[in-house]
Design an enzyme around this catalytic site. Structure first.
Site, PDB file in Angstrom:
ATOM      1  N   ASP A  67     -21.747 -28.105 -11.610  1.00 15.67           N
ATOM      2  CA  ASP A  67     -20.985 -26.958 -11.605  1.00 15.67           C
ATOM      3  C   ASP A  67     -20.123 -27.027 -12.993  1.00 15.67           C
ATOM      4  OD1 ASP A  67     -21.741 -26.212  -8.960  1.00 15.67           O
ATOM      5  OD2 ASP A  67     -19.914 -27.144  -8.432  1.00 15.67           O
ATOM      6  N   GLU A 243     -23.260 -16.387  -6.552  1.00 18.22           N
ATOM      7  CA  GLU A 243     -21.890 -17.091  -6.891  1.00 18.22           C
ATOM      8  C   GLU A 243     -21.910 -17.674  -8.177  1.00 18.22           C
ATOM      9  OE1 GLU A 243     -22.050 -20.585  -4.023  1.00 18.22           O
ATOM     10  OE2 GLU A 243     -24.001 -21.606  -5.197  1.00 18.22           O
TER      11      GLU A 243
END
Length: 370
Positions: A67, A243
């Site tokens: 991420d 997401e």
């Protein structure tokens, strides 16, 4: 997972497949030597395809950092943060160059609480400079209820984010107290927005993408609009997930990337597009690409690319795609214990019509030490 929307913990997929709880050293893994094949970064002009030659990119750039978020500050330095495999802290690096982030010293600027809120599953931090202060958006859960994941904000008034005090500004309160994460913020024509992923009560999905205007860097104001929900087959492999949103504004349009499906090799990226002159809070003004724009590739041996952001190359305007991926498709055991989602960077191309050309996740330019 059952598709029953009334399950007590519909977002369990995030914990099971999000990444790696394997033990690791506090210090970042040393970067491999800077051996890379040439990579070019085109100008953001849609008519240019080879205008600028960028420094060869090192890939993987940072090992075991998922991420990833890289931002280039006005001081000319790149600031890096990402999810660590232990899910227990927030780290920062900085460098004058993108490749320099590989070997840059890593500082822990905040740790999870031993008990209570912000005690577990510290995920997907993003560093933003807003109104002369630094802010970090991240997801976490109480130590006693690790499924109750929400969005939280840290603030630092010091000009140097490695100095000063990181103040906990608290939870970003959304319309429901449900599983929510992956917040990002952007400013468009004087208005600041937050985009995030959240489970909507009664919906047959894990997370959809939401957007709201902001009253300040930790407070939403006005309506909260659902921009996208998992609907195509490629968004629903393993779990129904949208997401990891991130915004890039170019060529009179607002592009919003996101990630979909389970976080194994099925993980991939989708794209929403809106006209820059449109009302961004009207979901009808966003068009959704029917096919994924960035996927696993057997030729380059990169799997599960996603949770991306964008930055610019050292020339100040050539666009760079930042993301994580694994170097193998098959995962032994529970993906929860696999830490090998590595930060990667590559040029972002542009098509003649002014839309982004993501290409494929590039092959490794360095090998991991034996």
């Amino acid at each position: 997972m059952s598709r029953d929307p009334h399950l007590a913990h519909p977002p369990t997929r995030r914990l099971l497949l999000k990444g790696a709880a394997a033990a690791g050293a506090l210090a970042a893994t040393s970067a491999p030597p800077a051996l890379a094949s040439p990579s070019t970064s085109p100008s953001t002009s849609p008519s240019s395809s080879t205008s600028h030659e960028a420094a060869p990119f090192v890939n993987p750039l940072v090992l075991q950092r998922a991420d990833p978020h890289i931002t280039r500050h006005t001081d000319g330095r790149y600031y890096f943060t990402a999810t660590v495999p232990e899910y227990d802290r927030i780290v920062l690096r900085r460098s004058r160059t993108l490749n320099g982030l590989a070997a840059a010293a890593e500082s822990v600027i905040w740790r999870a609480h031993a008990a209570g809120p912000m005690g577990a599953h510290i995920w997907a931090p993003e560093l933003h400079r807003i109104g002369g202060k630094w802010y970090i958006y991240f997801a976490s859960a109480p130590a006693e209820d690790v499924w109750a994941i929400r969005i939280w904000v840290l603030e630092n008034a010091n000009p140097d984010p490695f100095q000063g005090t990181w103040v906990e500004r608290g939870q970003v309160r959304t319309a429901w107290e449900t599983f929510s994460l992956d917040a990002t913020t952007f400013k468009h024509r004087g208005t600041r927005y937050l985009v995030w992923a959240q489970h909507e009560p009664g919906m047959d999905n894990n997370t959809a993408l939401w957007m709201s205007r902001m009253a300040n860097p930790w407070t939403l104001t006005g309506p909260q609009v659902r921009l996208s929900t998992p609907e195509f087959d490629w968004e629903c492999v393993g779990y129904k997930v949208n997401e990891g949103p991130y915004v890039l504004q170019r060529h009179g349009r607002v592009f919003l990337t996101y990630s979909a499906s389970a976080t194994d090799h099925h993980y991939c990226m989708g794209l929403l597009t809106a006209d820059a002159d449109s009302d961004l809070m009207n979901a009808a003004n966003w068009s959704k690409s029917p096919a994924p724009v960035f996927t696993s590739n057997d030729t380059t041996k990169q799997y599960g690319p996603g949770h991306n952001c964008f930055t610019v190359a050292e020339d100040g305007h050539s666009d760079v795609l930042v993301y994580h991926a694994r170097q193998y498709k098959e995962i032994t055991g529970d993906p929860l214990h696999d830490p090998n989602r590595h930060t990667r960077i590559q040029k972002l191309g542009w098509k003649p019509d002014g839309t982004p050309d993501f290409g494929v996740p590039v092959a490794d330019t360095v090998k991991e030490s034996a």
